[in-house]
Design a protein around this motif. Structure first.
Motif, PDB file in Angstrom:
ATOM      1  N   LEU A 342       0.829  -1.213   0.000  1.00  0.00           N
ATOM      2  CA  LEU A 342       0.000   0.000   0.000  1.00  0.00           C
ATOM      3  C   LEU A 342       0.862   1.262   0.000  1.00  0.00           C
ATOM      4  N   CYS A 343       1.980   1.198   0.698  1.00  0.00           N
ATOM      5  CA  CYS A 343       2.905   2.339   0.661  1.00  0.00           C
ATOM      6  C   CYS A 343       3.411   2.565  -0.754  1.00  0.00           C
ATOM      7  N   LEU A 344       3.744   1.456  -1.445  1.00  0.00           N
ATOM      8  CA  LEU A 344       4.231   1.591  -2.815  1.00  0.00           C
ATOM      9  C   LEU A 344       3.135   2.101  -3.752  1.00  0.00           C
ATOM     10  N   PHE A 345       1.881   1.811  -3.427  1.00  0.00           N
ATOM     11  CA  PHE A 345       0.768   2.345  -4.220  1.00  0.00           C
ATOM     12  C   PHE A 345       0.890   3.866  -4.341  1.00  0.00           C
ATOM     13  N   PHE A 346       1.092   4.542  -3.218  1.00  0.00           N
ATOM     14  CA  PHE A 346       1.158   5.998  -3.232  1.00  0.00           C
ATOM     15  C   PHE A 346       2.525   6.516  -3.677  1.00  0.00           C
ATOM     16  N   SER A 347       3.595   5.780  -3.336  1.00  0.00           N
ATOM     17  CA  SER A 347       4.929   6.212  -3.771  1.00  0.00           C
ATOM     18  C   SER A 347       5.063   6.143  -5.285  1.00  0.00           C
ATOM     19  N   LYS A 348       4.556   5.053  -5.858  1.00  0.00           N
ATOM     20  CA  LYS A 348       4.655   4.893  -7.311  1.00  0.00           C
ATOM     21  C   LYS A 348       3.693   5.838  -8.027  1.00  0.00           C
ATOM     22  N   LEU A 349       2.585   6.190  -7.391  1.00  0.00           N
ATOM     23  CA  LEU A 349       1.671   7.173  -7.957  1.00  0.00           C
ATOM     24  C   LEU A 349       2.411   8.481  -8.213  1.00  0.00           C
ATOM     25  N   VAL A 350       3.203   8.905  -7.232  1.00  0.00           N
ATOM     26  CA  VAL A 350       3.961  10.162  -7.370  1.00  0.00           C
ATOM     27  C   VAL A 350       5.031  10.026  -8.440  1.00  0.00           C
ATOM     28  N   SER A 351       5.790   8.931  -8.389  1.00  0.00           N
ATOM     29  CA  SER A 351       6.898   8.758  -9.326  1.00  0.00           C
ATOM     30  C   SER A 351       6.423   8.683 -10.772  1.00  0.00           C
ATOM     31  N   TYR A 352       5.344   7.945 -11.025  1.00  0.00           N
ATOM     32  CA  TYR A 352       4.878   7.768 -12.394  1.00  0.00           C
ATOM     33  C   TYR A 352       4.104   8.984 -12.916  1.00  0.00           C
ATOM     34  N   THR A 353       3.541   9.766 -12.017  1.00  0.00           N
ATOM     35  CA  THR A 353       2.950  11.026 -12.471  1.00  0.00           C
ATOM     36  C   THR A 353       4.042  11.932 -13.020  1.00  0.00           C
ATOM     37  N   PHE A 354       5.178  11.960 -12.350  1.00  0.00           N
ATOM     38  CA  PHE A 354       6.324  12.709 -12.877  1.00  0.00           C
ATOM     39  C   PHE A 354       6.813  12.077 -14.177  1.00  0.00           C
ATOM     40  N   LEU A 355       6.879  10.761 -14.222  1.00  0.00           N
ATOM     41  CA  LEU A 355       7.385  10.073 -15.405  1.00  0.00           C
ATOM     42  C   LEU A 355       6.590  10.445 -16.656  1.00  0.00           C
ATOM     43  N   TYR A 356       5.258  10.526 -16.527  1.00  0.00           N
ATOM     44  CA  TYR A 356       4.407  10.724 -17.701  1.00  0.00           C
ATOM     45  C   TYR A 356       4.044  12.185 -17.972  1.00  0.00           C
ATOM     46  N   TRP A 357       4.119  13.055 -16.960  1.00  0.00           N
ATOM     47  CA  TRP A 357       3.642  14.422 -17.150  1.00  0.00           C
ATOM     48  C   TRP A 357       4.697  15.506 -16.936  1.00  0.00           C
ATOM     49  N   LEU A 358       5.877  15.141 -16.429  1.00  0.00           N
ATOM     50  CA  LEU A 358       6.883  16.161 -16.121  1.00  0.00           C
ATOM     51  C   LEU A 358       7.330  16.969 -17.346  1.00  0.00           C
ATOM     52  N   PRO A 359       7.671  16.329 -18.495  1.00  0.00           N
ATOM     53  CA  PRO A 359       8.080  17.151 -19.644  1.00  0.00           C
ATOM     54  C   PRO A 359       6.997  18.151 -20.068  1.00  0.00           C
ATOM     55  N   LEU A 360       5.735  17.721 -20.024  1.00  0.00           N
ATOM     56  CA  LEU A 360       4.648  18.628 -20.410  1.00  0.00           C
ATOM     57  C   LEU A 360       4.481  19.753 -19.397  1.00  0.00           C
ATOM     58  N   TYR A 361       4.644  19.440 -18.111  1.00  0.00           N
ATOM     59  CA  TYR A 361       4.542  20.483 -17.078  1.00  0.00           C
ATOM     60  C   TYR A 361       5.658  21.517 -17.236  1.00  0.00           C
ATOM     61  N   ILE A 362       6.882  21.045 -17.488  1.00  0.00           N
ATOM     62  CA  ILE A 362       8.005  21.971 -17.658  1.00  0.00           C
ATOM     63  C   ILE A 362       7.763  22.886 -18.851  1.00  0.00           C
ATOM     64  N   GLN A 363       7.270  22.323 -19.949  1.00  0.00           N
ATOM     65  CA  GLN A 363       6.999  23.140 -21.126  1.00  0.00           C
ATOM     66  C   GLN A 363       5.889  24.155 -20.857  1.00  0.00           C
ATOM     67  N   GLY A 480       1.645  -1.349  -6.358  1.00  0.00           N
ATOM     68  CA  GLY A 480       2.214  -0.045  -6.693  1.00  0.00           C
ATOM     69  C   GLY A 480       1.846   0.413  -8.083  1.00  0.00           C
ATOM     70  N   SER A 481       1.719  -0.543  -8.995  1.00  0.00           N
ATOM     71  CA  SER A 481       1.393  -0.200 -10.380  1.00  0.00           C
ATOM     72  C   SER A 481      -0.038   0.298 -10.533  1.00  0.00           C
ATOM     73  N   ILE A 482      -0.926  -0.143  -9.630  1.00  0.00           N
ATOM     74  CA  ILE A 482      -2.274   0.423  -9.654  1.00  0.00           C
ATOM     75  C   ILE A 482      -2.201   1.912  -9.327  1.00  0.00           C
ATOM     76  N   GLY A 483      -1.385   2.254  -8.334  1.00  0.00           N
ATOM     77  CA  GLY A 483      -1.165   3.674  -8.036  1.00  0.00           C
ATOM     78  C   GLY A 483      -0.524   4.403  -9.195  1.00  0.00           C
ATOM     79  N   ALA A 484       0.411   3.716  -9.874  1.00  0.00           N
ATOM     80  CA  ALA A 484       1.051   4.318 -11.045  1.00  0.00           C
ATOM     81  C   ALA A 484       0.049   4.582 -12.154  1.00  0.00           C
ATOM     82  N   ALA A 485      -1.011   3.761 -12.227  1.00  0.00           N
ATOM     83  CA  ALA A 485      -2.051   3.975 -13.232  1.00  0.00           C
ATOM     84  C   ALA A 485      -2.991   5.098 -12.826  1.00  0.00           C
TER      85      ALA A 485
END
Length: 537
Positions: A342-363, A480-485
């Motif tokens: 369950l901890c990884l659910f939320f940790s991976k949620l944060v990491s993968y949000t950066f993975l998929y949206w960080l370049p767009l946020y920076i732009q 954790g991958s459910i959180g990543a989704a």
């Protein structure tokens, strides 16, 4: 025949059950260098560590292009230079049309939601398939499992890019390709963690896994750089090139990866094979008359032999009953699995949000181009390398994995707030704060998915069963991958109302991840207090 020189085996040893590439190298070295002496155990350990590193680096390299290409699938075309074919043909862009350069079906006002759907189709497929992947991985030849998974992952990454070549604009096509890619990507993590755990003992496991886990960040960086190189010229190549490389390395795994020490007669020298247990917190063998908590002990007994001739899917004859592959319900009953999952659910949620949206946020938050935004986003992954190594070192030194994760999560929340508030003020602020966020966000994520998963997969409650590691790893990473989704999906919906709301969601997730580890942290502190009292007495 085995030949010895000064305690070292000559490389001409024949391994009938070894992969084809290993047999060819052994045969060639035996003919060309018959007196060549080599430390076989060290050689195979290095090869396994290198090959599994490259394998999972490729997995992440093929996940990254979509986050870079998003910025050109939908953008404001008013500032985009007309392509040569428009100028040469004298064609005019329709007045007021700010979407002429977008790629349908992502050219409408709902583009953010559609792009979020692509992320979710990949990640939900990944999360669901992960639970089955661990179950299968315990019962198959991991070399075949990993090689086939890499081949098909590369094919579906390639098919995403081919859509532009053949002018495919169906949303269902992209959703299907992403879902299938997510399913085959689940072959990677249970396989590489299990293989490395088979070859390496438990001493300094946190440090070894921390350094080895940098493949995640290196893969993200390579994926970003390759995609950024092509994104503004021909974004199809941003997928085709990583997909091709993935397939090539999958074939390399098939040729050279030795997934078990027994295949090359190294089983007696790998790890501590004594029957017994050691402590999770400090690695010392529990005394028979000591006051040991059964939940604090890790099994150190050896695993069952499975060689190259084991069928990829099928029954395996097991002499001891305790060596049967563990089921899902048995795995989640292992103390600590639920909390860390369950901890990884939320940790991976944060990491993968950066993975998929960080370049767009920076732009969106700066004046940088799509290519430069993608390049800058790699600093988050560079910070992740440092964070993974730091978390592994702290865990080894203190013997307190949960406490290490909790401290880093407590620091990650304010670092995300600082990045959101001040990251766009200047490039130097952006670089520094993004790097720090990468260290603190990815450190706990890396520690839980590697060292902690390996420890829990060899818990004393398994009674010596060595067939639980891939299942436990899959359960933790699958949760954790459910959180990543969920993270990228919610980010795509929330970003339309302001990027600050996305960061508030990420900060709340970090805090929840921290709270879920309070019980394991309490147990670790009590153990440490007991040890200190024993030393004083």
């Amino acid at each position: 025949m085995l030949l010895f020189r000064s305690g070292r085996r000559i490389m001409s040893t024949s391994y009938p059950d070894a992969p084809l590439g290993i047999r060819i190298v052994s045969a060639i070295s035996g003919k060309l260098c018959p007196r060549w002496q080599i430390n076989r155990l060290l050689w195979f350990k290095c090869s396994v560590l290198t090959l599994t590193y490259l394998a999972y680096m490729c997995y992440h390299m093929t996940r990254k292009p979509i986050s870079v290409v998003k910025s050109v699938l939908h953008r404001n075309c008013s500032g985009v230079q007309l392509p040569p074919e428009f100028i040469n043909n004298g064609d005019d862009v329709p007045g007021g049309d700010s979407t002429w350069c977008d790629y349908p079906p992502f050219d409408g006002p709902d583009s953010a939601a559609l792009l979020g759907t692509l992320d979710s189709s990949f990640l939900f497929s990944y999360a669901i398939a992960m639970f089955f992947s661990g179950f299968i991985a315990e019962r198959v030849s991991l070399r075949y499992f990993l090689a086939l998974g890499m081949l098909f992952s590369g094919i579906f990454c390639y098919l995403f890019g081919v859509a532009k070549v053949y002018d495919v604009h169906s949303l269902m096509y992209f959703v299907f390709v992403q879902a299938m890619a997510g399913m085959f990507q689940t072959t990677g993590w249970p396989s590489v963690v299990t293989i490395v755990s088979r070859w390496f003992g438990k001493a300094k496991r946190g440090l070894i896994f921390g350094i080895w886990n940098s493949h995640t960040s290196i893969g993200n960086i390579l994926g970003s750089l390759i995609a950024a190189h092509y994104v503004e010229r021909d974004w199809s190549m941003s997928f085709i090139v990583p997909g091709f490389l993935m397939g090539v390395f999958g074939f390399v795994m098939f040729l050279f990866l030795v997934d078990r020490p027994e295949i090359v007669d190294c089983q007696e020298k790998v790890g501590d094979r004594r029957a017994g247990y050691r402590r999770l917190d400090d690695g010392r063998t529990a005394d028979a008359g000591g006051n040991s908590d059964p939940e604090d002990l890790i099994d150190t007994r050896s695993e069952q032999d499975v060689d190259e001739r084991t069928p990829i899917i099928g029954s395996i004859n097991r002499e001891p009953v305790e060596d049967d592959a563990i089921g899902f319900m048995g795995a989640i009953k292992i103390p600590g699995v639920i909390e860390f999952s369950l901890c990884l659910f939320f940790s991976k949620l944060v990491s993968y949000t950066f993975l998929y949206w960080l370049p767009l946020y920076i732009q969106a938050s700066t004046t940088l181009s799509a290519e430069l935004s993608a390049d800058l986003s790699t600093l988050f992954d560079i910070g992740g390398i440092v964070g993974a190594i730091a978390a592994g070192l702290l865990s080894d030194y203190t013997g307190m994995s949960a406490t290490t994760c909790t401290v880093m999560l407590a620091l990650a929340a304010p670092s995300l707030l600082l990045y959101q508030q001040w990251g766009a003020l200047s490039l130097s602020f952006n670089i520094c704060l993004l790097f720090v966020a990468g260290v603190l966000v990815n450190g706990p994520y890396a520690l839980i998915t590697t060292s902690v998963s390996a420890e829990l997969g060899q818990h004393s409650s398994l009674n010596g069963n060595g067939k639980a590691l891939a299942t436990v790893t899959a359960i933790i990473d699958g949760t954790g991958s459910i959180g990543a989704a969920v993270g990228p999906l919610v980010a795509g919906l929330v970003s339309s109302s302001g990027w600050q709301n996305v960061f508030y969601m990420l900060i709340a997730s970090d805090i929840l991840a921290l709270l879920l580890l309070l019980r394991p942290v309490s147990k670790e502190l009590k153990r440490r207090s007991r040890r200190r009292n024993v030393r004083i007495e």
